[in-house]
Scaffold this motif. Structure first.
Motif, PDB file in Angstrom:
ATOM      1  N   LYS A 128       5.767  13.206   2.493  1.00 51.88           N
ATOM      2  CA  LYS A 128       6.599  12.010   2.350  1.00 51.88           C
ATOM      3  C   LYS A 128       6.975  11.855   0.873  1.00 51.88           C
ATOM      4  CE  LYS A 128       6.142   7.182   3.848  1.00 51.88           C
ATOM      5  NZ  LYS A 128       5.160   6.231   4.378  1.00 51.88           N
ATOM      6  N   GLN A 129       8.240  11.593   0.602  1.00 55.05           N
ATOM      7  CA  GLN A 129       8.671  11.406  -0.786  1.00 55.05           C
ATOM      8  C   GLN A 129       9.632  10.222  -0.868  1.00 55.05           C
ATOM      9  OE1 GLN A 129       7.979  14.250  -3.697  1.00 55.05           O
ATOM     10  NE2 GLN A 129       6.344  13.454  -2.442  1.00 55.05           N
ATOM     11  N   LEU A 130       9.653   9.575  -2.042  1.00 52.82           N
ATOM     12  CA  LEU A 130      10.569   8.455  -2.248  1.00 52.82           C
ATOM     13  C   LEU A 130      11.836   8.984  -2.903  1.00 52.82           C
ATOM     14  CD1 LEU A 130       8.795   5.353  -3.807  1.00 52.82           C
ATOM     15  CD2 LEU A 130      10.629   5.294  -2.155  1.00 52.82           C
ATOM     16  N   TYR A 131      12.973   8.488  -2.412  1.00 49.85           N
ATOM     17  CA  TYR A 131      14.234   8.931  -2.978  1.00 49.85           C
ATOM     18  C   TYR A 131      15.072   7.689  -3.248  1.00 49.85           C
ATOM     19  CZ  TYR A 131      19.058  10.674  -2.762  1.00 49.85           C
ATOM     20  OH  TYR A 131      20.374  10.923  -3.016  1.00 49.85           O
ATOM     21  N   PHE A 132      15.668   7.624  -4.430  1.00 53.09           N
ATOM     22  CA  PHE A 132      16.478   6.451  -4.770  1.00 53.09           C
ATOM     23  C   PHE A 132      17.954   6.839  -4.852  1.00 53.09           C
ATOM     24  CE2 PHE A 132      12.350   5.502  -6.804  1.00 53.09           C
ATOM     25  CZ  PHE A 132      12.081   4.290  -6.193  1.00 53.09           C
ATOM     26  N   SER A 133      18.823   5.913  -4.376  1.00 50.54           N
ATOM     27  CA  SER A 133      20.254   6.132  -4.585  1.00 50.54           C
ATOM     28  C   SER A 133      20.857   4.853  -5.150  1.00 50.54           C
ATOM     29  CB  SER A 133      20.925   6.489  -3.258  1.00 50.54           C
ATOM     30  OG  SER A 133      20.750   5.435  -2.336  1.00 50.54           O
ATOM     31  N   MET A 134      22.014   4.980  -5.833  1.00 48.16           N
ATOM     32  CA  MET A 134      22.671   3.800  -6.399  1.00 48.16           C
ATOM     33  C   MET A 134      23.126   2.897  -5.253  1.00 48.16           C
ATOM     34  SD  MET A 134      22.585   4.080  -9.699  1.00 48.16           S
ATOM     35  CE  MET A 134      23.902   3.241 -10.560  1.00 48.16           C
ATOM     36  N   GLU A 135      23.041   1.587  -5.428  1.00 56.00           N
ATOM     37  CA  GLU A 135      23.263   0.636  -4.347  1.00 56.00           C
ATOM     38  C   GLU A 135      24.685   0.705  -3.784  1.00 56.00           C
ATOM     39  OE1 GLU A 135      21.059  -3.571  -3.675  1.00 56.00           O
ATOM     40  OE2 GLU A 135      21.549  -2.891  -5.686  1.00 56.00           O
ATOM     41  N   ASN A 155       0.846  -1.185   0.000  1.00 53.97           N
ATOM     42  CA  ASN A 155       0.000   0.000   0.000  1.00 53.97           C
ATOM     43  C   ASN A 155       0.887   1.242   0.000  1.00 53.97           C
ATOM     44  OD1 ASN A 155      -2.365  -1.400   0.134  1.00 53.97           O
ATOM     45  ND2 ASN A 155      -2.278  -1.534   2.374  1.00 53.97           N
ATOM     46  N   LEU A 156       0.290   2.360  -0.361  1.00 54.26           N
ATOM     47  CA  LEU A 156       1.057   3.605  -0.357  1.00 54.26           C
ATOM     48  C   LEU A 156       1.507   3.955   1.064  1.00 54.26           C
ATOM     49  CD1 LEU A 156       1.858   5.565  -2.633  1.00 54.26           C
ATOM     50  CD2 LEU A 156      -0.117   6.954  -2.058  1.00 54.26           C
ATOM     51  N   SER A 157       0.770   3.452   2.060  1.00 56.17           N
ATOM     52  CA  SER A 157       1.095   3.791   3.448  1.00 56.17           C
ATOM     53  C   SER A 157       2.158   2.851   4.047  1.00 56.17           C
ATOM     54  CB  SER A 157      -0.167   3.727   4.309  1.00 56.17           C
ATOM     55  OG  SER A 157      -0.723   2.442   4.200  1.00 56.17           O
ATOM     56  N   SER A 158       2.519   1.778   3.323  1.00 58.73           N
ATOM     57  CA  SER A 158       3.413   0.781   3.901  1.00 58.73           C
ATOM     58  C   SER A 158       4.811   1.341   4.172  1.00 58.73           C
ATOM     59  CB  SER A 158       3.511  -0.404   2.926  1.00 58.73           C
ATOM     60  OG  SER A 158       4.660  -1.141   3.189  1.00 58.73           O
ATOM     61  N   ASN A 159       5.358   0.999   5.353  1.00 59.01           N
ATOM     62  CA  ASN A 159       6.699   1.473   5.708  1.00 59.01           C
ATOM     63  C   ASN A 159       7.775   0.776   4.897  1.00 59.01           C
ATOM     64  OD1 ASN A 159       5.911   3.307   7.630  1.00 59.01           O
ATOM     65  ND2 ASN A 159       5.694   1.715   9.202  1.00 59.01           N
ATOM     66  N   ASN A 160       7.430  -0.415   4.407  1.00 62.05           N
ATOM     67  CA  ASN A 160       8.402  -1.205   3.665  1.00 62.05           C
ATOM     68  C   ASN A 160       8.466  -0.831   2.179  1.00 62.05           C
ATOM     69  OD1 ASN A 160      10.353  -3.132   3.859  1.00 62.05           O
ATOM     70  ND2 ASN A 160       8.986  -4.822   3.277  1.00 62.05           N
ATOM     71  N   LEU A 161       7.614   0.126   1.792  1.00 60.44           N
ATOM     72  CA  LEU A 161       7.485   0.454   0.361  1.00 60.44           C
ATOM     73  C   LEU A 161       8.802   0.941  -0.248  1.00 60.44           C
ATOM     74  CD1 LEU A 161       5.542   0.747  -2.070  1.00 60.44           C
ATOM     75  CD2 LEU A 161       5.052   3.061  -1.308  1.00 60.44           C
ATOM     76  N   ALA A 162       9.524   1.810   0.504  1.00 69.72           N
ATOM     77  CA  ALA A 162      10.764   2.379  -0.042  1.00 69.72           C
ATOM     78  C   ALA A 162      11.762   1.256  -0.345  1.00 69.72           C
ATOM     79  CB  ALA A 162      11.354   3.369   0.957  1.00 69.72           C
ATOM     80  N   ASN A 163      11.883   0.339   0.591  1.00 72.62           N
ATOM     81  CA  ASN A 163      12.804  -0.773   0.445  1.00 72.62           C
ATOM     82  C   ASN A 163      12.443  -1.645  -0.771  1.00 72.62           C
ATOM     83  OD1 ASN A 163      14.794  -2.561   1.067  1.00 72.62           O
ATOM     84  ND2 ASN A 163      13.517  -3.727   2.519  1.00 72.62           N
ATOM     85  N   GLU A 164      11.149  -1.982  -0.839  1.00 68.13           N
ATOM     86  CA  GLU A 164      10.689  -2.856  -1.932  1.00 68.13           C
ATOM     87  C   GLU A 164      10.799  -2.171  -3.284  1.00 68.13           C
ATOM     88  OE1 GLU A 164       8.486  -5.872  -1.867  1.00 68.13           O
ATOM     89  OE2 GLU A 164       8.077  -6.157   0.265  1.00 68.13           O
ATOM     90  N   PHE A 181      12.740   6.837   2.226  1.00 62.58           N
ATOM     91  CA  PHE A 181      11.716   7.866   2.383  1.00 62.58           C
ATOM     92  C   PHE A 181      12.383   9.135   2.879  1.00 62.58           C
ATOM     93  CE2 PHE A 181       8.360   4.444   2.924  1.00 62.58           C
ATOM     94  CZ  PHE A 181       7.721   4.781   1.744  1.00 62.58           C
ATOM     95  N   VAL A 182      12.046  10.258   2.302  1.00 61.89           N
ATOM     96  CA  VAL A 182      12.540  11.532   2.830  1.00 61.89           C
ATOM     97  C   VAL A 182      11.337  12.430   3.082  1.00 61.89           C
ATOM     98  CG1 VAL A 182      14.838  11.504   1.789  1.00 61.89           C
ATOM     99  CG2 VAL A 182      12.910  12.378   0.472  1.00 61.89           C
ATOM    100  N   ASP A 183      11.538  13.430   3.884  1.00 60.47           N
ATOM    101  CA  ASP A 183      10.443  14.335   4.203  1.00 60.47           C
ATOM    102  C   ASP A 183      10.746  15.703   3.578  1.00 60.47           C
ATOM    103  OD1 ASP A 183       8.108  14.622   6.476  1.00 60.47           O
ATOM    104  OD2 ASP A 183       9.199  16.491   6.070  1.00 60.47           O
ATOM    105  N   ILE A 184       9.906  16.114   2.666  1.00 63.30           N
ATOM    106  CA  ILE A 184      10.123  17.441   2.074  1.00 63.30           C
ATOM    107  C   ILE A 184       8.923  18.309   2.419  1.00 63.30           C
ATOM    108  CG2 ILE A 184      10.457  18.743  -0.072  1.00 63.30           C
ATOM    109  CD1 ILE A 184      11.763  16.246  -1.249  1.00 63.30           C
ATOM    110  N   GLN A 185       9.165  19.283   3.258  1.00 58.56           N
ATOM    111  CA  GLN A 185       8.130  20.229   3.714  1.00 58.56           C
ATOM    112  C   GLN A 185       6.875  19.482   4.167  1.00 58.56           C
ATOM    113  OE1 GLN A 185       7.782  23.047   0.501  1.00 58.56           O
ATOM    114  NE2 GLN A 185       9.264  24.377   1.527  1.00 58.56           N
TER     115      GLN A 185
END
Lengths: 314, 261
Positions: B252-259, B225-234, B245-249
């Motif tokens: 909640k926003q998703l942020y990706f970085s190279m592994e 779900n959009l509310s899931s805490n595991n969403l960023a990881n998955e 997950f990052v917080d912008i103002q």
């Protein structure tokens, strides 16, 4: 737009009213017999053939989403030409060759190509572009076979075949009007009935299909109705080029509109265009007449180039 | 106990070596978001669900009826599809193009035209009515396409990357239109790469109802779900990246970085 439509209707009426009076016979010598027995049925036939070819051309341009699609795109004309040629080559020595056998063979030729293609077009796994390609393939194949047959034919047969292939409205009377009217009117009405579906195809097949348009049925029906109408016209008058290609473009340009309305105007403008060309064919050469197919091609081609020039990007 | 027939039930869909055993159940009023790498089969899956691609194996039931047995007209009251790339004929007038969306109602043209004009006014897009398709910007074209979906009045919209090529403001406008239609009861199945727009536009109370379905190599590998805490990881795993997950103002926003960085 309303003004443009009014002007277009006025122009059509003017051409239609004037054309039966134009010809080799001067107006003073125009007896009621010539007018009613020769000119008037010829005028009716010209209108029916022009209307059918233009309507089919316009429908094909929508269906194939290609501004260069014509009634001959799907091989109908090439099939008819081959049928006629077979009749000329094979029947001339038997004594069975006459106007009717020629007509029947041309019609059979047209149907032999168009009906299988129309039935194929109903299949969901076949892309519309591929139907166009198959049609072009059939046209080329029929053309090659025709050339081969002409190679084996003698001079008089070849001359007759060439004469037929130029397309003419001259050898007609009320009998042929009657023969022509039912299939052509049915075909035109059949195509006009698909107008909403054909118009929806402008969004692309996937979206049109999602909006509820049975694109496979539209393809099949349009091709079948076109085969009936065009097959009948070609069988009776020979192939008359450029009407189906040019007329929809003339309408778009004249009305400055390119929606569904173009299809509805096609029979009127197509009929008038061919009647006009036939009038020109009758008066252009003193002492004889030029086949109307020559006139439509001679006028149609420069007209098309002119239209492309007018459509150029600003 | 009575069982409710799902709105759409896809079972073991295999298609052209691209999709492998994909199954999905969609209930009325759901929002399904299909995510995954380019070429993982999202668009193909959407086209299978809409019935556009004929299936060789697997079944799709639309309210209990096999989609194979439904005619385009039957389906058009249920599914409205917006392909990723529209290929509209050049000179078709906008109003007439929108009227085509009313095809299924078999109503007089005047009635369709009135509906189109009313909706154009409601969405403040009436200034576009005299244009032709090439005279529209990408954003205007996409907003009009959504209007076409509204005019069709289908119960489910299937959208293939509806805002990908648009500027940030139009992306917001397009997703606002989509979320508004969803909250009004339209079932939504959309393909996207950008969940951040959903975090911004969907009210937090509805996040539980937004189902993110992840695909990899033609298989469904994730459902969250959009509310899931595991969403960023998955989501990170889906793209072979690190998801955070990052917080912008406060959003909640998703942020990706190279592994490996």
């Amino acid at each position: 737009m309303t003004t443009r439509m009014g002007m277009l209707i006025g122009l059509c009426l003017l051409i239609l009213a004037g054309s039966p009076f134009v010809g080799l016979t001067s107006i003073e010598d125009l007896t009621p017999f010539i007018f009613w027995e020769i000119r008037f049925p010829r005028f009716l036939n010209g209108f029916l053939v022009g209307a059918t070819l233009a309507t089919t051309g316009c429908a094909f341009q929508s269906l194939f989403r290609n501004p260069l699609a014509t009634p001959s795109t799907t091989g109908t004309t090439a099939g008819a030409s081959l049928g006629a040629l077979i009749a000329i080559v094979c029947l001339s020595s038997t004594g069975f060759l006459n106007g009717y056998t020629l007509m029947i063979m041309a019609f059979v030729g047209a149907m032999a190509i168009s009906i299988p293609l129309a039935l194929l077009s109903e299949h969901p796994n076949i892309r519309t572009g591929d139907i166009l390609l198959a049609g072009i393939g059939c046209t080329l194949a029929m053309g090659a076979i025709s050339t081969g047959l002409q190679f084996t034919a003698d001079m008089s047969e070849t001359y007759r075949a060439v004469q037929w292939s130029l397309g003419t409205l001259s050898n007609v009377g009320y009998d042929s009007t009657l023969l022509l009217s039912i299939p052509t009117i049915l075909s035109t009405l059949g195509i006009l009935r698909q107008s909403r579906g054909l118009s929806a195809m402008a969004s692309g097949e996937e979206m049109a299909w999602s909006q509820g348009v049975n694109i496979y049925k539209i393809r099949r029906n349009t091709l079948l109705w076109a085969a009936l109408g065009v097959g009948t016209c070609v069988a009776q008058c020979g192939p008359i080029a450029f009407v189906g290609l040019v007329v929809p473009h003339i309408i778009r340009l004249a009305l400055q509109h390119s929606g569904q309305i173009v299809l509805w105007w096609s029979p009127i403008i197509g009929g008038t265009f061919l009647v006009l060309c036939d009038g020109i064919a009758r008066i252009l050469m003193s002492g004889g007449e030029i086949p109307v197919g020559v006139i439509t091609a001679a006028f149609g081609a420069p007209m098309l180039i002119g239209l492309i020039w007018l459509r150029r990007k600003p | 106990m009575s069982t409710v027939t799902p709105f759409l039930e896809a079972t073991n869909i295999n298609w052209q070596h691209i999709l492998h055993d994909c199954s999905l159940t969609v209930n009325k009023g759901d929002m399904i978001v299909l995510v995954g790498e380019n070429g993982c089969g999202k668009s193909s899956f959407l086209r299978c669900l809409s019935g556009w691609y004929p299936l060789k194996s697997g079944t799709i039931l639309l309210s209990g009826t096999s989609i194979r047995n439904l005619s385009p007209l039957d389906k058009s009251s249920t599914i409205a599809l917006l392909p990723q790339q529209l290929n509209i004929l050049d000179n078709i007038p906008i109003v007439e193009w929108l009227c085509n969306a009313r095809f299924r109602f078999e109503e007089p043209t005047q009635k369709s035209t009135k509906k189109v004009h009313d909706l154009l006014s409601e969405y403040h897009l009436d200034h576009l009515q005299h244009r032709t398709w090439p005279q529209l910007s990408g954003g205007e074209a996409q907003r009009l396409s959504l209007l076409a979906l509204r005019l069709q009045e289908a119960t489910c919209w299937m959208l293939d990357e509806p805002a990908n090529h648009l500027d940030p403001k139009v992306q917001q406008l397009v997703y606002r239109d989509i979320v508004q239609a969803w909250l009004q009861g339209t079932t939504m199945i959309t393909v996207t790469h950008n969940l951040n727009l959903l975090f911004q536009i969907v009210d937090k109370q509805y996040w539980d109802r937004v189902r993110i379905v992840g695909m990899k190599d033609g298989r469904i590998t994730m459902t969250q779900n959009l509310s899931s805490n595991n969403l960023a990881n998955e989501m990170g795993q889906l793209y072979d990246l690190q998801g955070h997950f990052v917080d912008i103002q406060g959003s909640k926003q998703l942020y990706f970085s190279m592994e490996n960085t």
